[in-house]
Design a protein around this motif. Sequence first.
Motif, PDB file in Angstrom:
ATOM      1  N   GLU A  46       0.881  -1.063   0.071  1.00  0.00           N
ATOM      2  CA  GLU A  46      -0.356  -0.077  -0.272  1.00  0.00           C
ATOM      3  C   GLU A  46       0.832   1.107   0.244  1.00  0.00           C
ATOM      4  O   GLU A  46       2.404   1.290   0.191  1.00  0.00           O
ATOM      5  N   GLY A  47      -0.047   2.294  -0.227  1.00  0.00           N
ATOM      6  CA  GLY A  47       0.687   3.643  -0.129  1.00  0.00           C
ATOM      7  C   GLY A  47       1.016   4.614  -1.208  1.00  0.00           C
ATOM      8  O   GLY A  47       0.476   4.079  -2.154  1.00  0.00           O
ATOM      9  N   LEU A  48       2.597   5.353  -1.029  1.00  0.00           N
ATOM     10  CA  LEU A  48       2.377   6.150  -2.247  1.00  0.00           C
ATOM     11  C   LEU A  48       3.289   5.533  -3.538  1.00  0.00           C
ATOM     12  O   LEU A  48       3.942   4.703  -3.697  1.00  0.00           O
ATOM     13  N   LEU A  49       2.543   5.927  -4.840  1.00  0.00           N
ATOM     14  CA  LEU A  49       2.800   5.390  -5.941  1.00  0.00           C
ATOM     15  C   LEU A  49       2.880   7.528  -6.917  1.00  0.00           C
ATOM     16  O   LEU A  49       1.976   7.766  -6.477  1.00  0.00           O
ATOM     17  N   LEU A  50       3.843   7.809  -7.558  1.00  0.00           N
ATOM     18  CA  LEU A  50       3.766   8.951  -8.069  1.00  0.00           C
ATOM     19  C   LEU A  50       3.533   8.175  -9.813  1.00  0.00           C
ATOM     20  O   LEU A  50       4.403   7.202 -10.128  1.00  0.00           O
ATOM     21  N   LEU A  51       2.517   9.285  -9.643  1.00  0.00           N
ATOM     22  CA  LEU A  51       2.660   9.337 -11.533  1.00  0.00           C
ATOM     23  C   LEU A  51       2.863  10.470 -12.063  1.00  0.00           C
ATOM     24  O   LEU A  51       2.694  11.192 -11.228  1.00  0.00           O
ATOM     25  N   THR A  52       3.162  10.249 -13.288  1.00  0.00           N
ATOM     26  CA  THR A  52       3.305  11.386 -14.269  1.00  0.00           C
ATOM     27  C   THR A  52       2.977  11.470 -15.719  1.00  0.00           C
ATOM     28  O   THR A  52       3.128  10.098 -16.442  1.00  0.00           O
ATOM     29  N   ASP A  53       3.181  12.468 -16.683  1.00  0.00           N
ATOM     30  CA  ASP A  53       3.637  11.909 -18.254  1.00  0.00           C
ATOM     31  C   ASP A  53       4.453  12.269 -18.773  1.00  0.00           C
ATOM     32  O   ASP A  53       4.769  12.379 -19.774  1.00  0.00           O
ATOM     33  N   ASP A  54       4.980  13.094 -17.953  1.00  0.00           N
ATOM     34  CA  ASP A  54       6.641  13.542 -17.932  1.00  0.00           C
ATOM     35  C   ASP A  54       7.812  12.589 -18.481  1.00  0.00           C
ATOM     36  O   ASP A  54       7.830  11.709 -17.019  1.00  0.00           O
ATOM     37  N   GLY A  55       8.292  11.729 -19.410  1.00  0.00           N
ATOM     38  CA  GLY A  55       9.601  10.536 -19.076  1.00  0.00           C
ATOM     39  C   GLY A  55      10.938  10.622 -18.314  1.00  0.00           C
ATOM     40  O   GLY A  55      11.370   9.784 -18.157  1.00  0.00           O
ATOM     41  N   MET A  56      10.848  12.787 -18.875  1.00  0.00           N
ATOM     42  CA  MET A  56      12.186  12.827 -18.383  1.00  0.00           C
ATOM     43  C   MET A  56      12.677  12.603 -16.668  1.00  0.00           C
ATOM     44  O   MET A  56      12.660  12.275 -16.210  1.00  0.00           O
ATOM     45  N   LEU A  57      11.452  13.086 -15.872  1.00  0.00           N
ATOM     46  CA  LEU A  57      10.479  13.529 -14.703  1.00  0.00           C
ATOM     47  C   LEU A  57      10.326  11.867 -14.566  1.00  0.00           C
ATOM     48  O   LEU A  57      11.000  11.164 -13.101  1.00  0.00           O
ATOM     49  N   ALA A  58       9.475  11.051 -14.916  1.00  0.00           N
ATOM     50  CA  ALA A  58      10.058   9.528 -14.448  1.00  0.00           C
ATOM     51  C   ALA A  58      11.324   8.962 -14.485  1.00  0.00           C
ATOM     52  O   ALA A  58      11.306   8.356 -13.144  1.00  0.00           O
ATOM     53  N   HIS A  59      12.254   9.330 -14.769  1.00  0.00           N
ATOM     54  CA  HIS A  59      13.300   9.227 -14.879  1.00  0.00           C
ATOM     55  C   HIS A  59      14.146   9.143 -14.064  1.00  0.00           C
ATOM     56  O   HIS A  59      15.196   8.755 -13.028  1.00  0.00           O
ATOM     57  N   ARG A  60      13.990  11.006 -13.555  1.00  0.00           N
ATOM     58  CA  ARG A  60      14.829  11.124 -12.613  1.00  0.00           C
ATOM     59  C   ARG A  60      13.984  10.527 -11.574  1.00  0.00           C
ATOM     60  O   ARG A  60      15.071  10.091 -10.378  1.00  0.00           O
ATOM     61  N   ILE A  61      13.442  10.419 -11.219  1.00  0.00           N
ATOM     62  CA  ILE A  61      12.523   9.744  -9.450  1.00  0.00           C
ATOM     63  C   ILE A  61      12.763   7.803  -9.763  1.00  0.00           C
ATOM     64  O   ILE A  61      13.190   7.607  -8.677  1.00  0.00           O
ATOM     65  N   THR A  62      12.921   7.069 -10.763  1.00  0.00           N
ATOM     66  CA  THR A  62      13.258   6.327 -10.588  1.00  0.00           C
ATOM     67  C   THR A  62      14.610   5.606 -11.218  1.00  0.00           C
ATOM     68  O   THR A  62      15.490   4.839 -10.410  1.00  0.00           O
TER      69      THR A  62
END
Length: 202
Positions: A46-62
């Motif tokens: 359970e808990g926090l999940l991050l979602l975005t439509d920005d591939g660069m931001l997703a890459h930076r997070i993961t």
Amino acid sequence: MSTLYLFHKPFQVLTQFTDPQGRNTLARWLDIPNIYPAGRLDYDSEGLLLLTDDGMLAHRITHPDHKQSKTYLVLVEGQPDDNALKALSNGVTLKDGLTRPSRVRRVTSPQVHRREPPVRHRANIVDTWLEISITEGRNRQVRRMTAHVGHPTLRLIRTAIGQWTLDTLSPGEWRRETIHMPRKTSSKSARPSRDRSRRKPE
């Protein structure tokens, strides 16, 4: 600017929008086009999940190079002693190698939402809440770590990823943040601007 959605994923929900087996997916709560998870969270977590439509931001997070800390509240079976906590903190050797050092502490009576179905408690076994922060993302890592020291995980709630936290989100709720991020990869952190939009399923 980029848009990030912070979602409190309930128990037994897949971190995807479709499922041929008919299990609960993100589509039940998030009717937002062209977004996808930045990372994952297991079906039974359970808990926090991050979602975005920005591939660069997703890459930076993961991306592992950025070593985003992930913090979890973990209900484990039994009462881990100081040696078990020290082992978790220093790193334990799993089948895929030694884990990085982590931050571990006992937590007394954390304020958590009721889970459906609830964790099954057994009469003569005491459970313990821990807070565990790691900087890597191996498959089911926290569960494997606690099992390795003899205390299987009964419930796992992710409360933070880097600078982003669940805050007051209840299971099934989400909020939107506008992220001001450099277009080139650098050591600077993304700066969030919060929009308190929330939604639960009808």
